[in-house]
Design an enzyme around this catalytic site. Structure first.
Site, PDB file in Angstrom:
ATOM      1  N   CYS A  61      44.830  39.305  40.185  1.00 38.43           N
ATOM      2  CA  CYS A  61      45.902  38.122  39.761  1.00 38.43           C
ATOM      3  C   CYS A  61      47.290  38.160  40.223  1.00 38.43           C
ATOM      4  CB  CYS A  61      45.958  38.023  38.103  1.00 38.43           C
ATOM      5  SG  CYS A  61      44.321  37.813  37.321  1.00 38.43           S
TER       6      CYS A  61
HETATM    7  C1  BEZ Z   1      42.230  41.348  38.177  1.00 37.28           C
HETATM    8  O1  BEZ Z   1      43.047  40.331  38.149  1.00 37.28           O
HETATM    9  O2  BEZ Z   1      42.486  42.426  38.771  1.00 37.28           O
HETATM   10  C2  BEZ Z   1      41.078  41.300  37.093  1.00 37.28           C
HETATM   11  C3  BEZ Z   1      41.007  40.828  36.048  1.00 37.28           C
HETATM   12  C4  BEZ Z   1      40.102  40.853  35.349  1.00 37.28           C
HETATM   13  C5  BEZ Z   1      38.840  41.654  35.363  1.00 37.28           C
HETATM   14  C6  BEZ Z   1      38.919  42.186  36.817  1.00 37.28           C
HETATM   15  C7  BEZ Z   1      39.799  42.127  37.554  1.00 37.28           C
END
Ligand code: BEZ
Length: 211
Positions: free
Chosen positions: A45
């Site tokens: 994210c």
């Molecule tokens: C991420 O944004 O890195 C992420 C969020 C939830 C699960 C796996 C990755």
């Protein structure tokens, strides 16, 4: 029931990192890109929101207002934004909705309980100036989105909204487009004065009309 293409994008009021918004009012006459992310302070994210901020000029050129959402609260978003800015050397310039009560996530069916009970998946909604949904995409949490593809599809949507054309596989802005089947070849020859390449009676290319 989940939202479908052509449905009116649900309206809502929400607190965001840029103040309170009334969604439809905030969109005004612009196109909109509403996208969800699973959670603040997560690695994928952080790259996605940074990439979106870096593409500010590209969204502005296309008259697209961008807004992100997750079920985290405003205090969390505000603590996370400096990290995004630092990591991506940018300035998150679009609002992030604080959707702790899941109002937006529920309206847009962004929580897929068999993937995660608590977090939103990576949903994408492109909304036209008529407030109708023009595109939906859903990615899992583990896959960061391709924002070049999102810009590409916006180019296609904006072009096909104005001309009787469609765009072929892997089309990019500036490349030849396809005349829609509803236009006869006789009419196409009059209408598309830049020329017509007839590969099959139903597959007719013409140079991009707005270039
Ligand atoms: C991420 O944004 O890195 C992420 C969020 C939830 C699960 C796996 C990755």
């Amino acid at each position: 029931m989940s939202l479908r293409l052509g449905d009116v994008a649900p309206d809502f009021e929400a607190d965001t990192t840029k103040g309170q918004i009334h969604f439809h009012q905030w969109l005004g006459d612009s196109w909109g890109l509403l996208f969800s992310h699973p959670a603040d302070f997560t690695p994928v994210c952080t790259t996605e929101l940074g990439r979106t901020a870096l593409l500010k000029g590209e969204f502005e050129k296309r008259n697209v207002k961008v807004i992100a959402v997750s079920v985290d609260d405003l205090e969390s978003h505000n603590r996370w934004v400096p990290d995004i800015n630092e990591v991506n050397d940018t300035d998150v310039n679009f609002p992030i909705i604080a959707d702790g009560d899941r109002t937006v996530a529920t309206l847009y069916d962004m929580i897929h309980p068999n993937a995660s009970e608590k977090a939103t998946v990576r949903s994408v909604f492109v909304i036209g100036p008529d407030k109708k949904i023009k595109l939906t995409l859903t990615y899992p949490a583990s896959t960061g989105r391709n924002f070049n593809e999102i810009l590409r599809v916006i180019d296609s949507l904006q072009l096909t909204a104005n001309y009787q054309v469609a765009t072929p596989a892997d089309w990019k802005d500036g490349e030849d487009v396809i005349v829609v089947p509803a236009v006869s070849t006789e009419d196409a020859q009059k209408k598309f004065t830049k020329g017509l390449t007839i590969v099959k009676p139903y597959l007719r290319y013409t140079p991009q009309p707005n270039k």
